[in-house]
Design a protein around this motif. Structure first.
Motif, PDB file in Angstrom:
ATOM      1  N   ILE A  64      -0.862  20.718   4.270  1.00 43.15           N
ATOM      2  CA  ILE A  64      -1.869  19.872   3.867  1.00 43.15           C
ATOM      3  C   ILE A  64      -1.478  19.005   2.511  1.00 43.15           C
ATOM      4  O   ILE A  64      -1.119  19.675   1.646  1.00 43.15           O
ATOM      5  CB  ILE A  64      -3.174  20.672   3.534  1.00 43.15           C
ATOM      6  N   THR A  65      -1.275  17.830   2.915  1.00 46.51           N
ATOM      7  CA  THR A  65      -0.802  16.804   1.895  1.00 46.51           C
ATOM      8  C   THR A  65      -1.962  15.876   1.370  1.00 46.51           C
ATOM      9  O   THR A  65      -2.620  15.122   2.542  1.00 46.51           O
ATOM     10  CB  THR A  65       0.364  16.168   2.494  1.00 46.51           C
ATOM     11  N   ILE A  66      -2.278  16.028   0.152  1.00 46.57           N
ATOM     12  CA  ILE A  66      -3.253  14.957  -0.479  1.00 46.57           C
ATOM     13  C   ILE A  66      -2.608  13.908  -1.128  1.00 46.57           C
ATOM     14  O   ILE A  66      -1.900  14.359  -2.250  1.00 46.57           O
ATOM     15  CB  ILE A  66      -4.265  15.701  -1.161  1.00 46.57           C
ATOM     16  N   THR A  67      -2.713  12.704  -1.079  1.00 45.52           N
ATOM     17  CA  THR A  67      -2.194  11.696  -1.571  1.00 45.52           C
ATOM     18  C   THR A  67      -3.147  10.695  -2.077  1.00 45.52           C
ATOM     19  O   THR A  67      -3.934  10.092  -1.399  1.00 45.52           O
ATOM     20  CB  THR A  67      -1.285  10.825  -0.484  1.00 45.52           C
ATOM     21  N   TYR A  68      -3.019  10.554  -3.450  1.00 44.87           N
ATOM     22  CA  TYR A  68      -3.653   9.490  -4.175  1.00 44.87           C
ATOM     23  C   TYR A  68      -3.118   8.263  -4.796  1.00 44.87           C
ATOM     24  O   TYR A  68      -1.752   8.368  -5.020  1.00 44.87           O
ATOM     25  CB  TYR A  68      -4.287   9.932  -5.687  1.00 44.87           C
ATOM     26  N   THR A  69      -3.649   7.217  -4.477  1.00 45.20           N
ATOM     27  CA  THR A  69      -3.439   5.737  -4.639  1.00 45.20           C
ATOM     28  C   THR A  69      -4.132   5.109  -5.449  1.00 45.20           C
ATOM     29  O   THR A  69      -5.567   5.138  -5.055  1.00 45.20           O
ATOM     30  CB  THR A  69      -2.776   5.072  -3.516  1.00 45.20           C
ATOM     31  N   ASP A  70      -3.850   4.274  -6.173  1.00 38.79           N
ATOM     32  CA  ASP A  70      -4.727   3.377  -7.249  1.00 38.79           C
ATOM     33  C   ASP A  70      -4.309   1.990  -6.737  1.00 38.79           C
ATOM     34  O   ASP A  70      -3.171   1.481  -7.135  1.00 38.79           O
ATOM     35  CB  ASP A  70      -4.360   3.633  -8.669  1.00 38.79           C
ATOM     36  N   PRO A  71      -5.263   1.386  -6.262  1.00 34.70           N
ATOM     37  CA  PRO A  71      -4.962  -0.210  -5.569  1.00 34.70           C
ATOM     38  C   PRO A  71      -4.864  -1.092  -6.938  1.00 34.70           C
ATOM     39  O   PRO A  71      -4.171  -2.105  -6.603  1.00 34.70           O
ATOM     40  CB  PRO A  71      -6.289  -0.458  -4.804  1.00 34.70           C
ATOM     41  N   ASN A  72      -5.258  -0.644  -7.995  1.00 37.62           N
ATOM     42  CA  ASN A  72      -5.150  -1.477  -9.136  1.00 37.62           C
ATOM     43  C   ASN A  72      -3.709  -1.361 -10.074  1.00 37.62           C
ATOM     44  O   ASN A  72      -3.503  -2.101 -10.939  1.00 37.62           O
ATOM     45  CB  ASN A  72      -6.336  -1.124 -10.196  1.00 37.62           C
TER      46      ASN A  72
END
Length: 281
Positions: A64-72
């Motif tokens: 299980i891979t959880i990826t966080y990205t910040d569009p800003n």
């Protein structure tokens, strides 16, 4: 931050939750994507947390891979990986005690369900005795496997039903008692026919299910003398000379014997008085 169980079973929903904070523990906004073995489950912007529902369809380790990205672009993209072990479901076998007689064709029914009571739809069940004598194999259909046996010896033992498992369920084993008894015949007088010279006693011999006993010998002891005849298809016709019967009641001791292995002897007592006859209780 993630909330993922370590283990689950296949075809069962689990909840995967994730959120993001800065180094000080303050919640931050952005987008979280959750993957299982590289396959996207959910991807969405969030303000508090993201919840995904996942159903593993095969047993084994799931990544299980959880990826966080910040569009800003304020916060760096972050990946968190967890292992989820998807286990086979437990199967439950039910088998009732088996009590039968020698040479009788007998069906043994094995029920296979999951822990939730649902019928297991496929797989194979084997039956063996305590001394590892193989009794048979049957496929499971709608939770039931039926194995037909015809025992050839008297036995009192334990049998084991072993479900071999399938793509959804673990293999498992249950046991019960297995008893094979002698055939216990029942003896009755079907009728008597009297002439001036003889009395013919027609004796019927059947098993506990009312089936005719094929062979054996019936002996009648009356007034100190013995007369006998062979059984043919459940009937033995014994002829007694008229001179062997006295005036009044005559007591007939009727005995069945069969030297073939698996039959118990049987007996009954009747009286006859001229043309009248009946059992003695």
């Amino acid at each position: 931050n993630t909330n993922i169980p370590e283990n689950t079973t296949i075809n069962k929903y689990i909840t995967i939750q994730a959120n993001a904070t800065d180094v000080f523990g303050n919640p931050i906004n952005g987008t979280i994507a959750i993957y299982a073995d590289g396959e996207l489950i959910i991807s969405q912007p969030f303000t508090s947390n993201v919840t995904a529902y996942y159903v593993p369809e095969e047993a084994g380790r799931k990544v299980i891979t959880i990826t966080y990205t910040d569009p800003n672009g304020v916060y760096a993209t972050t990946n968190v990986t967890n292992n989820l072990q998807a286990l086979l479901n437990n199967a439950i076998i039910t088998i009732d005690p088996v009590n039968t007689t020698i040479n009788k064709t007998t069906q043994i029914t094995v029920t296979v369900t999951g822990e939730d009571g649902r019928a297991v739809t496929n797989g194979t069940v084997e039956l063996i005795t305590e001394d590892e004598t193989y009794l048979g194999t049957a496929n499971v259909t709608n939770g039931v496997a039926t194995i037909t046996v015809t025992p050839t010896e008297i036995i009192n033992t334990t049998i084991y039903a072993h479900y071999l498992g399938n793509e959804l369920y673990n293999e498992t084993t249950a046991n019960t008692t297995y008893t094979v008894n002698n055939i216990k015949p029942a003896v009755t007088v079907q009728n008597m026919t009297c002439t001036s010279n003889t009395t013919t006693v027609n004796v019927k011999v059947v098993d506990v299910n009312g089936n005719n006993i094929a062979d054996g010998t019936v002996t009648i002891l009356v007034n100190g003398k013995t007369y006998q005849a062979n059984v043919t298809n459940g009937i033995a016709s014994i002829t007694i000379p008229s001179g062997a019967l006295k005036v009044g009641n005559n007591i007939l001791s009727i005995n069945y014997n069969n030297n073939t292995f698996g039959y118990e002897p049987a007996s009954t007592t009747y009286y006859t008085n001229g043309t009248k006859y009946g059992p003695v209780y």
